[in-house]
Enzyme design. Structure first.
Site, mmCIF file in Angstrom:
data_model
loop_
_atom_site.group_PDB
_atom_site.id
_atom_site.type_symbol
_atom_site.label_atom_id
_atom_site.label_comp_id
_atom_site.label_asym_id
_atom_site.label_seq_id
_atom_site.Cartn_x
_atom_site.Cartn_y
_atom_site.Cartn_z
ATOM 1 N N LYS A 81 0.847 -1.203 0.000
ATOM 2 C CA LYS A 81 0.000 0.000 0.000
ATOM 3 C C LYS A 81 0.878 1.247 0.000
ATOM 4 O O LYS A 81 2.090 1.169 0.249
ATOM 5 C CB LYS A 81 -0.920 -0.024 1.229
ATOM 6 C CG LYS A 81 -0.188 -0.040 2.563
ATOM 7 C CD LYS A 81 -1.139 -0.417 3.712
ATOM 8 C CE LYS A 81 -0.407 -0.398 5.035
ATOM 9 N NZ LYS A 81 -1.241 -0.917 6.129
ATOM 10 N N HIS A 97 -6.583 -7.157 13.107
ATOM 11 C CA HIS A 97 -5.329 -6.396 13.113
ATOM 12 C C HIS A 97 -4.996 -6.029 14.555
ATOM 13 O O HIS A 97 -5.838 -5.494 15.270
ATOM 14 C CB HIS A 97 -5.516 -5.135 12.266
ATOM 15 C CG HIS A 97 -4.242 -4.431 11.928
ATOM 16 N ND1 HIS A 97 -3.197 -5.045 11.273
ATOM 17 C CD2 HIS A 97 -3.848 -3.157 12.146
ATOM 18 C CE1 HIS A 97 -2.209 -4.168 11.098
ATOM 19 N NE2 HIS A 97 -2.574 -3.012 11.626
ATOM 20 N N TYR A 100 16.257 30.484 5.765
ATOM 21 C CA TYR A 100 15.134 31.301 6.241
ATOM 22 C C TYR A 100 15.206 31.482 7.749
ATOM 23 O O TYR A 100 15.523 30.539 8.489
ATOM 24 C CB TYR A 100 13.807 30.615 5.908
ATOM 25 C CG TYR A 100 13.442 30.689 4.448
ATOM 26 C CD1 TYR A 100 13.131 31.906 3.843
ATOM 27 C CD2 TYR A 100 13.397 29.535 3.675
ATOM 28 C CE1 TYR A 100 12.789 31.972 2.506
ATOM 29 C CE2 TYR A 100 13.048 29.590 2.335
ATOM 30 C CZ TYR A 100 12.750 30.818 1.747
ATOM 31 O OH TYR A 100 12.415 30.863 0.428
ATOM 32 N N CYS A 157 14.663 24.264 3.327
ATOM 33 C CA CYS A 157 13.748 25.000 2.438
ATOM 34 C C CYS A 157 12.845 24.007 1.702
ATOM 35 O O CYS A 157 12.976 22.801 1.854
ATOM 36 C CB CYS A 157 14.514 25.810 1.406
ATOM 37 S SG CYS A 157 15.848 26.818 2.038
HETATM 38 C C1 LIG Z 1 -0.563 -1.822 6.846
HETATM 39 C C2 LIG Z 1 -1.193 -3.058 7.315
HETATM 40 C C3 LIG Z 1 -0.416 -4.210 7.485
HETATM 41 C C4 LIG Z 1 1.092 -4.229 7.364
HETATM 42 O O1 LIG Z 1 1.637 -3.742 8.545
HETATM 43 P P1 LIG Z 1 3.228 -3.727 8.808
HETATM 44 O O2 LIG Z 1 3.353 -3.252 10.181
HETATM 45 O O3 LIG Z 1 3.770 -2.736 7.827
HETATM 46 O O4 LIG Z 1 3.717 -5.086 8.550
HETATM 47 C C5 LIG Z 1 -1.066 -5.382 7.836
HETATM 48 N N1 LIG Z 1 -2.391 -5.410 8.012
HETATM 49 C C6 LIG Z 1 -3.172 -4.315 7.863
HETATM 50 C C7 LIG Z 1 -4.638 -4.425 8.088
HETATM 51 C C8 LIG Z 1 -2.601 -3.098 7.532
HETATM 52 O O5 LIG Z 1 -3.362 -2.025 7.414
#
Ligand SMILES: *Cc1c(COP(=O)(O)O)cnc(C)c1O
Length: 369
Positions: free
Chosen positions: A40, A165, A263, A309
């Site tokens: 991603k 997750h 700056y 900058c």
């Molecule tokens: C981004 C993501 C991952 C990968 O996570 P890492 O920490 O980069 O390995 C896995 N599962 C979901 C749902 C994610 O959004």
């Protein structure tokens, strides 16, 4: 925006490092567990297509992306392996997903009901359980039962996966992880052994928790050679950082003592100093917070002086060097190494944000294709 190829600032991605990290992880996984490469956000800034190809070459079985556009981009580039979109896709675009054979994530019961009403062609679905991330997914067991009925009875749905997750798999403290595990176990009881893939493992879960309950690992940060915990936990094998950020000196001069730089005139020379200019700035993702950060020139650490900058920044050298001298911001310079993690700590963020933040203006070059 086009990337600026007539300028020496660039990203170099070592595809052998990607392949190495993937191979090391696959070696540790049980035979029946598949690795999907997470590409991603344009492969965390590395370039999704090249990274995807490298990972697939050494045994990744599929890819994960965050939205439908990223999935379609890979299909259009000729990728034929499974691609899972990890988050919500509006059913307005269902036909795009079906036409491109993209696996979608069911993020709520409402979404599943809508899918059920609309579907007239085959699609592969993974169901997301929210076990405590608080982002997307079903929480309620009753809703899961309803979801199961639809997912299992609609003839057009190939119900292939159930996943969750973890939000704290990168920490020494396992208590929240354990709560999430318990909740996910209860969720799985609703479904029984009905799907091909059960998955919970991002990089951190794969590295430190034996890919708990997963026969599919969603391997992201570690594939790029970065430690998802920052410095908190040691990885079970050494990771190879794939990304180098490099540029060149485009201008050099000696300034007298007491001269100001950049700056706001925030830096003042303490004596006669050699000051060089680099053609990279915050519009490239080299953020203003990098003022004072040490980059590498011929194996020596030299500081960024004055404010960064938009398109340029200045460094202080100990002696005169010619225009065209290579400067490494992240990566290796004659045996001295600047990790992305060091940069992340310097600006108080995580390594993910550094590479994702490198903008399109920087060309992506690949070595060891
Ligand atoms: C981004 C993501 C991952 C990968 O996570 P890492 O920490 O980069 O390995 C896995 N599962 C979901 C749902 C994610 O959004």
């Amino acid at each position: 925006m086009k990337s600026s190829k007539y300028r020496p600032s660039k990203i170099v991605v070592d595809l052998e490092a990607i392949r190495y990290n993937v191979k090391e992880e696959i070696k540790r996984l049980p035979k029946e567990t598949d690795l999907f490469a997470v590409v991603k956000a344009d492969g965390y800034g590395h370039g999704a297509l090249e990274v995807a190809k490298a990972a697939l070459e050494v045994g990744a079985k599929g890819l994960c992306v965050s939205n439908l556009d990223e999935a379609v981009e890979l299909r259009e580039a000729g990728i034929t392996q499974p691609i899972l979109v990890l988050s919500y896709v509006s059913l307005e675009f269902l036909e795009v997903a079906v036409a491109n054979n993209i696996t979608l994530t069911a993020t709520s019961l409402e979404w599943i009901k809508q899918l059920n009403d609309r579907l007239d062609k085959k699609i592969t679905i993974h169901l997301k359980i929210d076990s405590g991330m608080g982002r997307v997914g079903i929480i309620d067991l009753e809703e899961m039962r309803e979801a199961k009925t639809i997912l299992q009875t609609n003839p057009y749905i190939d119900f292939e996966g159930i996943f969750t997750h973890f939000s704290k798999a990168d920490s020494q403290d396992d208590s929240y992880l354990n709560l999430q595990k318990e909740r996910f176990s209860s969720a799985l009881k609703v479904f029984g052994e009905t799907v091909k893939y059960i998955h919970t493992a991002n990089s951190a879960t794969a590295l430190w928790h034996d890919a708990w309950e997963s026969n599919l690992v969603r391997f992201g940060d570690a594939m790029y050679g970065m430690n998802p915990s920052g410095k908190e936990l040691k990885t079970p094998y050494s990771l190879k950082q794939a990304l180098t950020l490099e540029t060149e000196i485009i201008h050099i001069k000696q300034l007298a003592k007491g001269e100001k730089i950049g700056y706001g005139a925030t830096y003042e020379t303490k004596s006669k100093e050699w000051i060089a200019t680099l053609p990279i700035g915050y519009a490239d993702g080299f953020r203003r917070d990098f003022q004072g950060f040490e980059v590498l020139v011929e194996g020596q650490k030299v500081p960024v002086v004055g404010r960064v900058c938009m398109d340029q920044c200045m460094i202080k050298l100990s002696s005169k060097l010619p225009v065209g001298t290579k400067v490494i911001i992240f990566g290796d310079s004659q045996g001295q190494f600047n990790s992305i993690q060091t940069g992340a700590e310097y600006i108080q963020t995580i390594n993910y944000e550094i590479t994702c933040g490198l903008t399109e203006r920087l060309p992506r070059n690949y070595v060891n294709k």
